[in-house]
Design a protein around this motif. Structure first.
Motif, PDB file in Angstrom:
ATOM      1  N   ILE A  17      31.001  51.061  43.812  1.00 60.08           N
ATOM      2  CA  ILE A  17      31.337  49.880  44.621  1.00 60.08           C
ATOM      3  C   ILE A  17      30.409  48.722  44.279  1.00 60.08           C
ATOM      4  CG2 ILE A  17      31.402  49.006  46.980  1.00 60.08           C
ATOM      5  CD1 ILE A  17      32.354  51.742  47.830  1.00 60.08           C
ATOM      6  N   ARG A  25      32.573  39.396  41.728  1.00 59.74           N
ATOM      7  CA  ARG A  25      32.150  38.224  42.506  1.00 59.74           C
ATOM      8  C   ARG A  25      31.493  37.206  41.595  1.00 59.74           C
ATOM      9  NH1 ARG A  25      32.306  38.228  48.169  1.00 59.74           N
ATOM     10  NH2 ARG A  25      31.459  36.144  48.008  1.00 59.74           N
ATOM     11  N   MET A  33      22.906  41.074  45.894  1.00 55.31           N
ATOM     12  CA  MET A  33      23.126  42.091  46.928  1.00 55.31           C
ATOM     13  C   MET A  33      23.795  43.331  46.339  1.00 55.31           C
ATOM     14  SD  MET A  33      24.398  39.922  50.145  1.00 55.31           S
ATOM     15  CE  MET A  33      23.408  38.623  50.810  1.00 55.31           C
ATOM     16  N   ILE A  37      22.715  47.309  46.356  1.00 51.24           N
ATOM     17  CA  ILE A  37      23.550  48.472  46.676  1.00 51.24           C
ATOM     18  C   ILE A  37      23.422  49.534  45.597  1.00 51.24           C
ATOM     19  CG2 ILE A  37      25.935  49.220  46.935  1.00 51.24           C
ATOM     20  CD1 ILE A  37      26.553  46.648  48.273  1.00 51.24           C
ATOM     21  N   LEU A  77      15.820  35.706  43.417  1.00 51.27           N
ATOM     22  CA  LEU A  77      16.026  34.648  44.411  1.00 51.27           C
ATOM     23  C   LEU A  77      15.275  33.387  44.032  1.00 51.27           C
ATOM     24  CD1 LEU A  77      16.146  36.554  47.739  1.00 51.27           C
ATOM     25  CD2 LEU A  77      17.908  35.241  46.677  1.00 51.27           C
TER      26      LEU A  77
ATOM     27  N   SER B  21      29.619  48.869  52.392  1.00 50.84           N
ATOM     28  CA  SER B  21      29.390  48.306  51.067  1.00 50.84           C
ATOM     29  C   SER B  21      30.609  47.547  50.572  1.00 50.84           C
ATOM     30  CB  SER B  21      29.005  49.403  50.088  1.00 50.84           C
ATOM     31  OG  SER B  21      30.001  50.363  50.052  1.00 50.84           O
ATOM     32  N   ILE B  22      31.817  47.963  50.990  1.00 57.48           N
ATOM     33  CA  ILE B  22      32.992  47.163  50.642  1.00 57.48           C
ATOM     34  C   ILE B  22      32.955  45.836  51.402  1.00 57.48           C
ATOM     35  CG2 ILE B  22      35.505  47.093  50.820  1.00 57.48           C
ATOM     36  CD1 ILE B  22      35.555  50.013  50.161  1.00 57.48           C
ATOM     37  N   VAL B  24      30.337  44.184  52.243  1.00 56.76           N
ATOM     38  CA  VAL B  24      29.359  43.278  51.625  1.00 56.76           C
ATOM     39  C   VAL B  24      30.010  42.473  50.519  1.00 56.76           C
ATOM     40  CG1 VAL B  24      27.280  43.219  50.207  1.00 56.76           C
ATOM     41  CG2 VAL B  24      27.327  44.597  52.223  1.00 56.76           C
ATOM     42  N   ILE B  25      30.820  43.126  49.673  1.00 57.16           N
ATOM     43  CA  ILE B  25      31.374  42.394  48.536  1.00 57.16           C
ATOM     44  C   ILE B  25      32.678  41.704  48.880  1.00 57.16           C
ATOM     45  CG2 ILE B  25      30.322  44.026  46.998  1.00 57.16           C
ATOM     46  CD1 ILE B  25      33.012  45.093  46.371  1.00 57.16           C
ATOM     47  N   SER B  27      33.352  40.095  52.121  1.00 53.85           N
ATOM     48  CA  SER B  27      33.351  39.152  53.232  1.00 53.85           C
ATOM     49  C   SER B  27      33.278  37.720  52.719  1.00 53.85           C
ATOM     50  CB  SER B  27      32.180  39.434  54.152  1.00 53.85           C
ATOM     51  OG  SER B  27      30.993  39.132  53.499  1.00 53.85           O
ATOM     52  N   LYS B  28      33.886  36.819  53.476  1.00 59.03           N
ATOM     53  CA  LYS B  28      34.024  35.443  53.009  1.00 59.03           C
ATOM     54  C   LYS B  28      32.748  34.652  53.212  1.00 59.03           C
ATOM     55  CE  LYS B  28      38.012  33.760  53.385  1.00 59.03           C
ATOM     56  NZ  LYS B  28      39.280  33.231  53.878  1.00 59.03           N
ATOM     57  N   ILE B  30      28.772  34.151  53.469  1.00 62.90           N
ATOM     58  CA  ILE B  30      27.724  34.855  52.733  1.00 62.90           C
ATOM     59  C   ILE B  30      26.658  35.404  53.679  1.00 62.90           C
ATOM     60  CG2 ILE B  30      26.350  32.808  52.266  1.00 62.90           C
ATOM     61  CD1 ILE B  30      25.998  33.844  49.488  1.00 62.90           C
ATOM     62  N   SER B  33      27.803  38.829  54.795  1.00 66.74           N
ATOM     63  CA  SER B  33      27.550  39.917  53.860  1.00 66.74           C
ATOM     64  C   SER B  33      26.077  40.313  53.885  1.00 66.74           C
ATOM     65  CB  SER B  33      27.984  39.524  52.457  1.00 66.74           C
ATOM     66  OG  SER B  33      27.233  38.459  51.995  1.00 66.74           O
ATOM     67  N   ALA B  34      25.174  39.354  54.181  1.00 57.24           N
ATOM     68  CA  ALA B  34      23.753  39.704  54.325  1.00 57.24           C
ATOM     69  C   ALA B  34      23.550  40.634  55.516  1.00 57.24           C
ATOM     70  CB  ALA B  34      22.911  38.444  54.482  1.00 57.24           C
ATOM     71  N   LEU B  37      24.789  44.027  54.717  1.00 57.74           N
ATOM     72  CA  LEU B  37      23.808  44.719  53.873  1.00 57.74           C
ATOM     73  C   LEU B  37      22.670  45.283  54.712  1.00 57.74           C
ATOM     74  CD1 LEU B  37      23.185  45.379  50.959  1.00 57.74           C
ATOM     75  CD2 LEU B  37      21.828  43.346  50.852  1.00 57.74           C
ATOM     76  N   PHE B  40      23.909  48.429  56.234  1.00 54.85           N
ATOM     77  CA  PHE B  40      24.004  49.392  55.129  1.00 54.85           C
ATOM     78  C   PHE B  40      22.639  50.019  54.839  1.00 54.85           C
ATOM     79  CE2 PHE B  40      23.522  50.043  50.563  1.00 54.85           C
ATOM     80  CZ  PHE B  40      24.572  50.891  50.301  1.00 54.85           C
ATOM     81  N   PHE B  72      16.332  37.394  51.592  1.00 56.10           N
ATOM     82  CA  PHE B  72      17.707  36.964  51.326  1.00 56.10           C
ATOM     83  C   PHE B  72      18.156  35.944  52.371  1.00 56.10           C
ATOM     84  CE2 PHE B  72      18.469  40.667  48.558  1.00 56.10           C
ATOM     85  CZ  PHE B  72      19.206  40.051  47.594  1.00 56.10           C
ATOM     86  N   ILE B  76      19.221  32.069  51.762  1.00 52.63           N
ATOM     87  CA  ILE B  76      20.537  31.518  52.116  1.00 52.63           C
ATOM     88  C   ILE B  76      20.378  30.310  53.029  1.00 52.63           C
ATOM     89  CG2 ILE B  76      22.669  32.039  53.325  1.00 52.63           C
ATOM     90  CD1 ILE B  76      22.342  34.909  52.401  1.00 52.63           C
TER      91      ILE B  76
END
Lengths: 100, 170
Positions: A17, A25, A33, A37, A77, B21-22, B24-25, B27-28, B30, B33-34, B37, B40, B72, B76
């Protein structure tokens, strides 16, 4: 008692995944990120090998892997921050300065 | 512990780790998704607790959730990203990436189907023996790791520092 192959299947699923997310992406931060994972999937595999071999070396390698992942997050970053600050670009498809 | 309860908990963690984990990659936003994570990484800490690695659970929560995720989220917030709504989220050839990932996963499943689990498992892991092993046999990698952390810290500060745009020799 959970067999070893279950943990390895969990690790393989999470790594795949993360790989898919890294390929499809285009945000630089979401790509970082996905790297996190994939690091976590490999850490689960290391810890399960350490458990099923009754040996502590796998846990020490998980420690090293976590430290290297922290370094990678810091440097990545910082590079993304420098790119956004100097050029305003956040997407990996728009970085075309080296294309010639 | 009852093995049925253990397996039920394991299946719960498998399903929730996959869904997170799906998310995270996919979601619209950002920042969403943080936070996915973050949950997770907490679930991965619970998986470490399954494997009798309590020290790794503590390190996972302190370093990842306390350090890397905070980094992170700060990055952002500093960048103030709004360009997500101007662009498409996925690249043009994302189908090729999906096919590659599923082929990789299928190959790993075929390879992992024949794994046998050995009998002697780790009964309990104390931090004492882990520290003795780390400071005797793995001492040189530990020192090199400290140098790598120092260089990463200095390099991160230098790269992310705001440099004056035009210098004197212009």
């Amino acid at each position: 008692m959970i067999p070893l192959s279950w943990y390895l299947l969990l690790s393989a699923t999470l790594f795949s995944i993360g790989l898919i997310g890294f390929v499809i992406r285009r945000d630089l931060i979401v790509m970082l990120m996905c790297l996190e994972i994939m690091f976590n999937a490999v850490n689960i595999a290391f810890a399960s090998f350490s458990y099923y071999n009754s040996n502590l070396t796998g846990q020490i390698f998980v420690l090293f892997s976590i430290a290297v992942a922290a370094c990678e997050a810091v440097i990545g970053l910082a590079i993304v921050l420098a790119l956004v600050r100097n050029t305003g670009i956040n997407h990996s498809d728009e970085i075309v300065n080296l294309r010639g | 512990m009852n093995p049925l309860i253990e397996q039920v908990f394991y299946v719960y963690f498998f399903i929730s780790l996959t869904i997170l984990s799906i998310a995270v990659i996919a979601s619209k936003n950002i920042i969403h998704s943080a936070f996915f994570l973050l949950i997770f990484l907490l679930h991965v800490a619970a998986i470490f607790l399954f494997l009798n690695a309590e020290f790794l659970m503590i390190i996972q929560i302190i370093v990842y959730v306390g350090g890397v995720l905070a980094l992170f989220i700060f990055a952002i917030m500093i960048m103030n990203i709004k360009e997500e709504f101007r662009h498409k989220r996925f690249v043009k050839f994302s189908i090729a990436g999906l096919i590659t990932g599923f082929l990789f996963l299928a190959g790993l499943y075929i390879f992992l189907g024949t794994v046998k689990s050995p009998e002697n498992v780790l009964i309990k892991s104390d931090v004492n023996s882990l520290g003795k092993l780390l400071y005797s046999y793995y001492f040189l990698p530990f020192e090199i790791l400290s140098l790598v952390l120092l260089i990463a810290m200095v390099g991160g500060i230098i790269i992310a520092k705001k440099t004056p745009f035009d210098r004197e020799g212009k």
